[in-house]
Enzyme design. Structure first.
Site, mmCIF file in Angstrom:
data_model
loop_
_atom_site.group_PDB
_atom_site.id
_atom_site.type_symbol
_atom_site.label_atom_id
_atom_site.label_comp_id
_atom_site.label_asym_id
_atom_site.label_seq_id
_atom_site.Cartn_x
_atom_site.Cartn_y
_atom_site.Cartn_z
ATOM 1 N N LYS A 22 0.834 -1.220 0.000
ATOM 2 C CA LYS A 22 0.000 0.000 0.000
ATOM 3 C C LYS A 22 0.861 1.259 0.000
ATOM 4 O O LYS A 22 0.660 2.147 -0.827
ATOM 5 C CB LYS A 22 -0.896 -0.012 1.238
ATOM 6 C CG LYS A 22 -1.481 1.348 1.582
ATOM 7 C CD LYS A 22 -2.204 1.304 2.920
ATOM 8 C CE LYS A 22 -2.555 2.666 3.459
ATOM 9 N NZ LYS A 22 -1.524 3.276 4.291
ATOM 10 N N ASN A 23 1.807 1.340 0.936
ATOM 11 C CA ASN A 23 2.506 2.615 1.081
ATOM 12 C C ASN A 23 3.530 2.875 -0.026
ATOM 13 O O ASN A 23 4.014 3.998 -0.165
ATOM 14 C CB ASN A 23 3.112 2.742 2.483
ATOM 15 C CG ASN A 23 2.021 2.981 3.517
ATOM 16 O OD1 ASN A 23 0.889 3.354 3.164
ATOM 17 N ND2 ASN A 23 2.320 2.749 4.784
ATOM 18 N N ARG A 93 -4.442 10.552 3.014
ATOM 19 C CA ARG A 93 -3.191 11.162 3.448
ATOM 20 C C ARG A 93 -2.202 11.291 2.282
ATOM 21 O O ARG A 93 -1.580 12.314 2.078
ATOM 22 C CB ARG A 93 -2.606 10.259 4.543
ATOM 23 C CG ARG A 93 -1.313 10.704 5.118
ATOM 24 C CD ARG A 93 -1.522 11.620 6.280
ATOM 25 N NE ARG A 93 -0.278 12.185 6.757
ATOM 26 C CZ ARG A 93 -0.182 13.389 7.266
ATOM 27 N NH1 ARG A 93 -1.229 14.168 7.382
ATOM 28 N NH2 ARG A 93 0.962 13.841 7.699
ATOM 29 N N CYS A 117 -5.848 8.435 8.379
ATOM 30 C CA CYS A 117 -6.154 7.953 9.726
ATOM 31 C C CYS A 117 -5.768 9.011 10.759
ATOM 32 O O CYS A 117 -4.797 9.747 10.571
ATOM 33 C CB CYS A 117 -5.405 6.654 9.998
ATOM 34 S SG CYS A 117 -5.968 5.304 8.947
ATOM 35 N N ARG A 122 -0.802 15.461 12.626
ATOM 36 C CA ARG A 122 0.002 14.884 11.534
ATOM 37 C C ARG A 122 0.506 16.038 10.657
ATOM 38 O O ARG A 122 -0.038 16.300 9.584
ATOM 39 C CB ARG A 122 -0.821 13.888 10.716
ATOM 40 C CG ARG A 122 -1.226 12.671 11.521
ATOM 41 C CD ARG A 122 -1.892 11.603 10.686
ATOM 42 N NE ARG A 122 -0.953 10.878 9.838
ATOM 43 C CZ ARG A 122 -1.290 9.820 9.089
ATOM 44 N NH1 ARG A 122 -2.519 9.376 9.108
ATOM 45 N NH2 ARG A 122 -0.395 9.219 8.328
ATOM 46 N N PRO A 123 1.560 16.736 11.109
ATOM 47 C CA PRO A 123 2.021 17.912 10.378
ATOM 48 C C PRO A 123 2.695 17.537 9.053
ATOM 49 O O PRO A 123 3.110 16.390 8.866
ATOM 50 C CB PRO A 123 3.043 18.546 11.328
ATOM 51 C CG PRO A 123 3.508 17.424 12.193
ATOM 52 C CD PRO A 123 2.401 16.421 12.266
ATOM 53 N N GLN A 126 7.778 19.289 7.296
ATOM 54 C CA GLN A 126 9.036 18.849 6.672
ATOM 55 C C GLN A 126 8.907 18.749 5.148
ATOM 56 O O GLN A 126 9.881 18.964 4.421
ATOM 57 C CB GLN A 126 9.495 17.506 7.244
ATOM 58 C CG GLN A 126 9.819 17.543 8.720
ATOM 59 C CD GLN A 126 10.872 18.592 9.056
ATOM 60 O OE1 GLN A 126 11.981 18.580 8.516
ATOM 61 N NE2 GLN A 126 10.523 19.515 9.926
ATOM 62 N N ASP A 307 3.025 0.706 12.243
ATOM 63 C CA ASP A 307 1.839 0.141 11.586
ATOM 64 C C ASP A 307 1.574 -1.310 12.007
ATOM 65 O O ASP A 307 0.577 -1.909 11.586
ATOM 66 C CB ASP A 307 1.981 0.231 10.055
ATOM 67 C CG ASP A 307 2.017 1.676 9.588
ATOM 68 O OD1 ASP A 307 1.617 2.561 10.359
ATOM 69 O OD2 ASP A 307 2.465 1.924 8.452
ATOM 70 N N ARG A 399 -9.153 0.197 3.214
ATOM 71 C CA ARG A 399 -8.209 1.193 2.702
ATOM 72 C C ARG A 399 -6.840 0.574 2.432
ATOM 73 O O ARG A 399 -6.084 1.081 1.602
ATOM 74 C CB ARG A 399 -8.026 2.318 3.728
ATOM 75 C CG ARG A 399 -9.265 3.163 3.905
ATOM 76 C CD ARG A 399 -9.001 4.270 4.871
ATOM 77 N NE ARG A 399 -7.813 4.997 4.447
ATOM 78 C CZ ARG A 399 -7.351 6.069 5.039
ATOM 79 N NH1 ARG A 399 -7.958 6.562 6.074
ATOM 80 N NH2 ARG A 399 -6.266 6.669 4.594
HETATM 81 N N1 EPU Z 1 6.191 14.486 11.040
HETATM 82 C C1 EPU Z 1 6.442 15.804 11.283
HETATM 83 N N2 EPU Z 1 6.482 16.665 10.213
HETATM 84 C C2 EPU Z 1 6.269 16.247 8.942
HETATM 85 C C3 EPU Z 1 6.010 14.889 8.707
HETATM 86 C C4 EPU Z 1 5.968 14.020 9.781
HETATM 87 O O1 EPU Z 1 6.633 16.211 12.427
HETATM 88 O O2 EPU Z 1 6.325 17.086 8.031
HETATM 89 C C5 EPU Z 1 6.156 13.536 12.175
HETATM 90 C C6 EPU Z 1 4.787 12.874 12.337
HETATM 91 O O3 EPU Z 1 3.931 13.676 13.131
HETATM 92 C C7 EPU Z 1 5.140 11.558 12.977
HETATM 93 C C8 EPU Z 1 6.510 11.224 12.376
HETATM 94 O O4 EPU Z 1 7.026 12.452 11.860
HETATM 95 O O5 EPU Z 1 5.268 11.731 14.362
HETATM 96 C C9 EPU Z 1 6.504 10.211 11.260
HETATM 97 O O6 EPU Z 1 5.579 10.601 10.251
HETATM 98 P P1 EPU Z 1 5.751 10.184 8.717
HETATM 99 O O7 EPU Z 1 5.845 11.421 7.921
HETATM 100 O O8 EPU Z 1 6.848 9.186 8.617
HETATM 101 O O9 EPU Z 1 4.359 9.503 8.422
HETATM 102 P P2 EPU Z 1 3.527 9.565 7.066
HETATM 103 O O10 EPU Z 1 4.431 9.667 5.916
HETATM 104 O O11 EPU Z 1 2.423 10.547 7.201
HETATM 105 C C10 EPU Z 1 3.602 7.013 6.597
HETATM 106 C C11 EPU Z 1 2.590 5.927 6.387
HETATM 107 C C12 EPU Z 1 1.919 5.579 7.712
HETATM 108 C C13 EPU Z 1 2.988 5.197 8.736
HETATM 109 C C14 EPU Z 1 4.054 6.291 8.854
HETATM 110 C C15 EPU Z 1 5.220 5.901 9.738
HETATM 111 C C16 EPU Z 1 1.885 6.380 4.154
HETATM 112 C C17 EPU Z 1 0.824 6.864 3.246
HETATM 113 N N3 EPU Z 1 1.601 6.386 5.442
HETATM 114 O O12 EPU Z 1 2.862 8.138 7.084
HETATM 115 O O13 EPU Z 1 1.146 4.438 7.419
HETATM 116 O O14 EPU Z 1 2.385 5.026 10.002
HETATM 117 O O15 EPU Z 1 4.583 6.585 7.539
HETATM 118 O O16 EPU Z 1 5.813 4.736 9.261
HETATM 119 O O17 EPU Z 1 2.957 5.975 3.714
HETATM 120 C C18 EPU Z 1 -0.635 2.934 7.666
HETATM 121 O O18 EPU Z 1 -0.248 2.379 6.626
HETATM 122 O O19 EPU Z 1 -1.498 2.441 8.423
HETATM 123 C C19 EPU Z 1 -0.058 4.235 8.010
HETATM 124 C C20 EPU Z 1 -0.646 5.061 8.831
#
Ligand code: EPU
Length: 431
Positions: A22-23, A93, A117, A122-123, A126, A307, A399
């Site tokens: 998925k990701n 997302r 989710c 979820r900022p 970055q 996850d 999803r």
């Molecule tokens: N974060 C920041 N600033 C940013 C981005 C992230 O502070 O600009 C923080 C987040 O708040 C969090 C940490 O960094 O505390 C990690 O967030 P990350 O950006 O890695 O998460 P994501 O890219 O939004 C993806 C997966 C999630 C998975 C996370 C962590 C996708 C679409 N989603 O989310 O997957 O939990 O990485 O591995 O790739 C799932 O599949 O169930 C799922 C939620």
């Protein structure tokens, strides 16, 4: 609305096949927007997040044809940024990847702030920091992000990520792939889906090195052109079947996996007394003895994946003694615990820590999925519980899991998916 009705108590036995990741898919589908001409993407999982992204591309002018159940030809030659379907974007997302892809190809981009989710804040600071470093001007107003490159083309830059972020690493990699000059991303995330997205872009003519390490180097190229690419198997889907086999005390061969990607998961399940035997592209999971307590801390790859935290928590409910889980990635990923307690689990949450006291068994109850992995974890709880469990809001599970109930039935689970009228329909018919 859909719900799963599960009659628990049967150990899972048999063979299950894992779908595409998925990701990775939710990054690769938007990345197809950067390519002039058609690209063939294979091993696309049939999950609602991907369907939504394909719909967004189509509404923007992409031509998408289905070759078979898991293979699509995606041609974004005629795509335009004049119409961007904000409503659809808000539902997922990963729509934020369209920003990086559009910026790379057109030098301007618009998207709604992403949904997905709910694990607390979820900022995307970055992502924005990276786009700015590459020369974009970015504005967030009324829930819409607008990015514009005054010179028309992004330029390479050295970018240090303040947090290890999967999304920001991929998004900056997409944007930088067609920027002028060299980009270095430091403190990059290292998940398998980051490597897969880089491999996809490289197969289209990009020059990205170091994906899978914490320093990624990108030499921007003028254009990408179509080819054919197959998405890797889903690490977390495989992990979920590992947990299901372990928790039910079963024996399951999980096919179409990359065992290396599962080591961060199997290391913990082995500590719980579960046999995990890897083969070249499958893994056998067997549990014949009682589960053992352990501690789990979630971390970016190659740490234990966040996850998999809910699925591990459910498994530890059946281990004798006390286990401690530390959720170190998301602020608020324990919402499902209250539902688990309705089934008789003994878990105490304090901030990022969950203390799990093993119980002799769970009892079936009506529960609600509050997100994708929590939903999958509640299904596993239902598979182990005595009596009947109903997991409502199963659309969350769709999803990210292709044919979850069908695959579970294939390994002996008693589970059916039932359509129920949603609350609105019920109140309308009550009038
Ligand atoms: N974060 C920041 N600033 C940013 C981005 C992230 O502070 O600009 C923080 C987040 O708040 C969090 C940490 O960094 O505390 C990690 O967030 P990350 O950006 O890695 O998460 P994501 O890219 O939004 C993806 C997966 C999630 C998975 C996370 C962590 C996708 C679409 N989603 O989310 O997957 O939990 O990485 O591995 O790739 C799932 O599949 O169930 C799922 C939620």
């Amino acid at each position: 609305m859909t719900k799963y009705v599960i009659k628990g108590g049967k150990p899972l036995k048999g063979t299950v096949t894992v779908s595409g990741a998925k990701n990775a898919a939710v990054a690769i589908v938007p990345a197809a927007l950067m390519v002039e001409g058609p690209c063939r993407v294979e091993n696309i999982p049939q999950i609602s997040d991907v369907t939504l992204l394909l719909k967004i591309l189509e509404e923007m002018g992409a031509n998408i044809s289905t070759v078979n159940r898991h293979t699509m030809d995606i041609d974004c030659s005629d795509i335009s940024t004049d119409f961007v379907p904000f409503e659809l974007m808000r539902k997922i997302r990963a729509s934020y990847y369209l920003l990086g892809a559009m910026l790379a190809r057109f030098g301007h981009a618009k998207a709604s702030l992403p949904g997905g989710c709910d694990f607390g804040v979820r900022p995307i600071d970055q992502h924005i920091k990276g786009f700015k470093a590459l020369g974009a001007e970015v504005e967030v107003k009324n829930g819409i992000i607008t990015a514009e490159v005054p010179s028309g083309r992004l330029h390479g830059a050295q970018i240090y990520m303040d947090v290890v972020s999967v999304g920001a690493t991929i998004n900056v990699m997409l944007a930088a792939a067609m920027a002028e000059g060299k980009t270095t991303i430091e403190n990059a995330a290292r998940e398998p889906h980051i490597v897969d997205t880089a491999n996809f872009l490289n197969s289209m003519g990009a020059d990205i090195r170091g994906a899978g390490t914490n320093v990624i180097k990108i030499n921007g190229v003028d254009r990408l052109s179509g080819s054919s690419y197959s998405i890797i198997p889903d690490q977390i889907e495989a992990g979920t079947y590992i947990a299901a086999a372990a928790a039910t005390g079963g024996e399951v061969l999980i096919e179409n996996v990359i065992p290396k990607h599962l080591e961060c998961i199997t290391a913990k399940f082995e500590e719980m007394g579960v046999e995990c035997i890897p083969y070249p592209d499958s893994i056998l999971i067997r549990r014949t003895s009682p589960l053992l307590r352990t501690n789990v801390k979630t971390m970016p790859y190659p740490g234990f994946p966040t996850d998999m935290q809910p699925q591990a928590c459910v498994t530890l409910c059946f281990a004798e003694g006390t286990s401690v889980i530390t959720e170190a990635v998301w602020d608020n990923r324990y919402k499902y615990i209250d539902e688990l307690k309705r089934m008789g689990a003994s878990v105490h949450v304090d901030g990022k820590i969950a203390v799990v006291e093993g119980v002799p068994g769970l009892t079936g109850a009506p529960v609600k999925a509050c997100d994708l992995r929590a939903g999958a974890a509640l299904v596993i709880a239902g598979l182990c519980a005595s009596g009947t469990t109903e997991v409502e809001d199963a659309h969350y599970i769709a999803r990210g899991y292709e044919d979850f109930e069908g695959k579970l039935r294939g390994i002996g689970a008693d589970i059916v998916c039932v359509e129920t009228p949603d609350d609105e329909e019920v109140s309308r018919s009550a009038v």
